[in-house]
Scaffold this active site. Structure first.
Site, PDB file in Angstrom:
ATOM      1  N   PRO A 100     -90.537 -26.112 -15.640  1.00 40.79           N
ATOM      2  CG  PRO A 100     -88.970 -24.720 -15.244  1.00 40.79           C
ATOM      3  CD  PRO A 100     -90.411 -25.115 -14.782  1.00 40.79           C
ATOM      4  N   GLY A 102     -85.858 -30.390 -16.517  1.00 37.97           N
ATOM      5  CA  GLY A 102     -84.395 -30.577 -16.010  1.00 37.97           C
ATOM      6  C   GLY A 102     -83.798 -29.359 -15.610  1.00 37.97           C
ATOM      7  N   GLY A 104     -84.396 -29.193 -11.832  1.00 36.79           N
ATOM      8  CA  GLY A 104     -84.472 -29.439 -10.462  1.00 36.79           C
ATOM      9  C   GLY A 104     -85.515 -29.334  -9.793  1.00 36.79           C
ATOM     10  N   GLY A 106     -88.666 -30.881 -10.070  1.00 39.18           N
ATOM     11  CA  GLY A 106     -89.438 -31.957  -9.987  1.00 39.18           C
ATOM     12  C   GLY A 106     -90.548 -32.317 -10.952  1.00 39.18           C
ATOM     13  CB  SER A 107     -90.515 -31.364 -14.523  1.00 42.39           C
ATOM     14  OG  SER A 107     -89.255 -31.805 -14.943  1.00 42.39           O
ATOM     15  CB  SER A 108     -89.264 -36.346 -14.233  1.00 38.98           C
ATOM     16  OG  SER A 108     -88.645 -36.478 -12.734  1.00 38.98           O
ATOM     17  CB  ALA A 109     -91.702 -36.530  -9.239  1.00 40.70           C
ATOM     18  CB  ALA A 110     -94.689 -32.824 -10.964  1.00 39.37           C
ATOM     19  CG  ASP A 151     -87.661 -35.045  -6.862  1.00 41.57           C
ATOM     20  OD1 ASP A 151     -87.199 -34.723  -5.777  1.00 41.57           O
ATOM     21  OD2 ASP A 151     -87.240 -34.791  -7.977  1.00 41.57           O
TER      22      ASP A 151
END
Length: 315
Positions: A100, A102, A104, A106-110, A151
């Site tokens: 999901p 936003g 915390g 690590g979605s953006s780094a992943a 991250d």
């Protein structure tokens, strides 16, 4: 999706769970993180037509017209192409996953890590670990401002780590207890939370630095608990860390409610995880009580829960 027979590059990266050290890792303090391997972002890259395109659950269309939510993935695409000497024209990148946004985790780094791998593999280029990290960091700068690098590493390393000053070492975990993660459903903002802590440090340096130091100390004390199977001690440190993070102003009423619900249902302790201002909490729980704590969290408003072992694998 690409037509059958087209060359395709694929990549993936997993979620991460910060047990201790969020926010203070930016100031050179240690953090402890676990991989969440069952939660992943996957990317596919191929060439078709002339217009660069992006596909995801949040936007599908020309890359040039992509909204703000795609800025970090676009940075990952462009910087990877620049690093390997590839062309943007005709490139399509599709990203899908079950982390999901936003929260915390690590979605953006992943997503960035998966994109870097997919684009480089499409061009038959093998990146070193350092090159991969640097490219993900460029995307993370767009997403979060001044990321510590935690991250970028924790979403690729398959074991628990202690992270400090861009360096990670494995943590040998012997904890019999498990972790229950709960999503408040509130979209957090790591960038805003990091800015708030920085502002607090500028306004009252000594008091804020005292909290940062205390949180950093808890990271190393928690590693000892993980190594020696001290679940109750670990829980106490988690609850202490949540109180300190709250005093930094990065908690949220929904986070506080879930922390209280977890401990009220028998968890040894609980805290927010990640940037805060929403997102998720994590509780350390006796394995036999995980279902009870998860049910209590859902009753208290959590929109989703996950139960994992002390090394991050699903129960």
């Amino acid at each position: 999706m690409p037509r059958i027979g087209r060359a395709v590059g694929r990549g993936s990266a997993h979620a991460k769970l910060i047990l201790f050290g969020e926010h203070v890792v930016v100031y050179g303090k240690p953090a402890v993180a676990l991989p969440l391997r069952a939660m992943r972002m996957r990317a596919t890259a191929w060439r078709e037509g002339t217009e660069p395109r992006f596909e995801s659950d949040h936007y599908t269309g020309p890359l040039a017209a992509a909204p703000e939510i795609v800025e970090a993935p676009r940075k990952a695409i462009e910087e990877t192409l620049r690093a390997i000497g590839g062309e943007l024209a005709g490139l399509t990148v599709a990203v899908r996953g079950n982390i999901p946004l936003g929260r915390g985790l690590g979605s953006s780094a992943a997503a960035a890590g998966a994109i870097v791998d997919a684009v480089s593999r499409l061009h038959n280029v093998t990146l070193s670990g350092g090159e991969h990290f640097a490219l993900v960091q460029l995307a993370e700068q767009v997403a979060h401002g001044k990321p510590s690098g935690l991250d970028a590493l924790a979403t690729t390393i398959p074991s628990p780590i202690r992270f400090q000053n861009a360096s990670a070492v494995p943590v040998p975990v012997a904890l019999d207890a498990c972790f229950v993660i709960a999503d408040t459903g509130v979209h957090g903002s790591t960038r805003q939370a990091v800015d708030d802590v920085r502002t607090s440090l500028e306004r009252d340096h000594d008091a804020t630095m005292s909290i940062i130091d205390a949180l950093g100390d808890l990271s190393d004390l928690a590693i000892t608990d993980l190594e020696t199977n001290e679940a109750r001690s670990l829980g106490s440190r988690m609850s202490e860390a949540h109180a300190l993070l709250s005093s930094l102003g990065v908690s949220h009423p929904a986070l506080d409610e879930l922390v209280e619900a977890a401990t009220g249902a028998g968890a040894f302790g609980a805290k927010l995880t990640g940037g805060g201002l929403g997102g998720c909490i994590v509780a350390v729980v006796d394995r036999g009580n995980a279902a009870v704590v998860a049910a209590a969290l859902q009753s208290a408003g959590a929109i989703q829960t996950w139960s994992v072992t002390s090394t991050g694998t699903p129960l």
